[in-house]
Design a protein around this motif. Structure first.
Motif, mmCIF file in Angstrom:
data_model
loop_
_atom_site.group_PDB
_atom_site.id
_atom_site.type_symbol
_atom_site.label_atom_id
_atom_site.label_comp_id
_atom_site.label_asym_id
_atom_site.label_seq_id
_atom_site.Cartn_x
_atom_site.Cartn_y
_atom_site.Cartn_z
ATOM 1 N N ALA A 66 -3.255 10.353 -0.057
ATOM 2 C CA ALA A 66 -2.985 10.877 1.288
ATOM 3 C C ALA A 66 -3.000 12.410 1.266
ATOM 4 O O ALA A 66 -3.560 13.049 2.164
ATOM 5 N N ARG A 67 -2.395 13.000 0.240
ATOM 6 C CA ARG A 67 -2.391 14.468 0.132
ATOM 7 C C ARG A 67 -3.798 14.994 -0.112
ATOM 8 O O ARG A 67 -4.181 16.030 0.429
ATOM 9 N N LEU A 68 -4.596 14.256 -0.896
ATOM 10 C CA LEU A 68 -5.980 14.654 -1.138
ATOM 11 C C LEU A 68 -6.798 14.569 0.144
ATOM 12 O O LEU A 68 -7.586 15.472 0.455
ATOM 13 N N ALA A 69 -6.593 13.521 0.917
ATOM 14 C CA ALA A 69 -7.324 13.375 2.180
ATOM 15 C C ALA A 69 -6.998 14.514 3.142
ATOM 16 O O ALA A 69 -7.882 15.026 3.833
ATOM 17 N N LEU A 70 -5.740 14.925 3.184
ATOM 18 C CA LEU A 70 -5.330 15.991 4.091
ATOM 19 C C LEU A 70 -5.826 17.356 3.635
ATOM 20 O O LEU A 70 -6.268 18.164 4.441
ATOM 21 N N ILE A 121 0.840 -1.203 0.000
ATOM 22 C CA ILE A 121 0.000 0.000 0.000
ATOM 23 C C ILE A 121 0.874 1.251 0.000
ATOM 24 O O ILE A 121 0.628 2.193 -0.759
ATOM 25 N N LEU A 122 1.898 1.257 0.832
ATOM 26 C CA LEU A 122 2.765 2.432 0.934
ATOM 27 C C LEU A 122 3.598 2.638 -0.329
ATOM 28 O O LEU A 122 3.920 3.775 -0.681
ATOM 29 N N ASP A 123 3.941 1.556 -1.020
ATOM 30 C CA ASP A 123 4.712 1.661 -2.254
ATOM 31 C C ASP A 123 3.849 1.962 -3.479
ATOM 32 O O ASP A 123 4.375 2.329 -4.523
ATOM 33 N N TRP A 124 2.552 1.764 -3.356
ATOM 34 C CA TRP A 124 1.635 2.013 -4.469
ATOM 35 C C TRP A 124 1.614 3.514 -4.748
ATOM 36 O O TRP A 124 1.297 4.317 -3.860
ATOM 37 N N HIS A 125 1.990 3.927 -5.940
ATOM 38 C CA HIS A 125 2.153 5.354 -6.252
ATOM 39 C C HIS A 125 0.916 6.205 -5.920
ATOM 40 O O HIS A 125 1.064 7.291 -5.358
ATOM 41 N N PRO A 126 -0.311 5.769 -6.225
ATOM 42 C CA PRO A 126 -1.477 6.602 -5.892
ATOM 43 C C PRO A 126 -1.679 6.860 -4.399
ATOM 44 O O PRO A 126 -2.380 7.805 -4.024
ATOM 45 N N ILE A 144 -0.095 21.355 -3.195
ATOM 46 C CA ILE A 144 0.165 20.060 -2.557
ATOM 47 C C ILE A 144 -0.169 18.914 -3.510
ATOM 48 O O ILE A 144 0.609 17.975 -3.659
ATOM 49 N N LEU A 145 -1.301 18.993 -4.169
ATOM 50 C CA LEU A 145 -1.726 17.906 -5.052
ATOM 51 C C LEU A 145 -0.911 17.831 -6.334
ATOM 52 O O LEU A 145 -0.709 16.750 -6.883
ATOM 53 N N SER A 146 -0.415 18.980 -6.798
ATOM 54 C CA SER A 146 0.392 18.984 -8.022
ATOM 55 C C SER A 146 1.784 18.416 -7.786
ATOM 56 O O SER A 146 2.464 18.019 -8.730
ATOM 57 N N GLY A 147 2.212 18.396 -6.515
ATOM 58 C CA GLY A 147 3.551 17.921 -6.203
ATOM 59 C C GLY A 147 4.623 18.972 -6.446
ATOM 60 O O GLY A 147 5.805 18.696 -6.332
ATOM 61 N N ARG A 148 4.212 20.182 -6.789
ATOM 62 C CA ARG A 148 5.154 21.275 -7.031
ATOM 63 C C ARG A 148 4.998 22.310 -5.928
ATOM 64 O O ARG A 148 3.890 22.698 -5.607
ATOM 65 N N LEU A 149 6.103 22.749 -5.374
ATOM 66 C CA LEU A 149 6.087 23.714 -4.278
ATOM 67 C C LEU A 149 5.196 23.233 -3.127
ATOM 68 O O LEU A 149 4.455 24.005 -2.523
ATOM 69 N N VAL A 150 5.297 21.941 -2.839
ATOM 70 C CA VAL A 150 4.491 21.346 -1.771
ATOM 71 C C VAL A 150 4.736 22.079 -0.454
ATOM 72 O O VAL A 150 3.808 22.329 0.314
#
Length: 140
Positions: free
Chosen positions: A20-24, A10-15, A72-78
């Motif tokens: 997790a970021r979407l939930a937060l 689960i932790l290695d699964w890319h999504p 956060i969701l884009s992964g840029r400038l998190v």
């Protein structure tokens, strides 16, 4: 004790990282959209908490609630998105959940105290998101 295989999977699964970021940050994103589509309600909410000028605070709130999760969701400038939402959350907790100003032993104080510390937990989550994103960036 090592991590069970199914947990590793689960932790290695890319999504998982995105989910997790979407939930937060999802509640902030939804809040921004709702406020954007109900401007009068957004302004009334700010006025309710004594924020003046209410329209300016509503606009700033919408900007933070939409921009922070997008970063956060884009992964840029998190780090920036997490920082925006962390500071916003602390400010909101102090403004909306000032339990220390309420009557000791009251139900209102009990609820506000819980909400205040839940907000601190969210801030910790934003710090963790920024830390994980930075570690991933350094790994390349």
């Amino acid at each position: 004790m090592s991590t069970p295989r199914f947990i590793d999977a689960i932790l290695d699964w890319h999504p998982t990282w995105f989910l997790a970021r979407l939930a937060l940050s999802g509640a902030y994103l939804l809040g921004g959209v709702v406020k954007l589509t109900d401007w009068h309600g957004a302004v009334a909410e700010q006025a309710h908490f004594g924020m003046q000028p209410a329209a300016l605070w509503a606009a700033l709130t919408i900007a933070v609630e939409l921009t922070g999760p997008a970063l956060i969701l884009s992964g840029r400038l998190v780090w920036l998105g997490a920082g925006m939402l962390g500071v916003f959350t602390l400010f909101a907790a102090i403004t909306a959940n000032a339990f220390w100003t309420m009557a000791p032993g009251s139900a209102e104080r009990f609820g506000a105290t819980n909400a205040f510390f839940e907000h601190l937990g969210l801030i910790g989550g934003f710090v963790l998101v920024a830390l994980v994103a930075e570690r991933e960036r350094r790994r390349g």
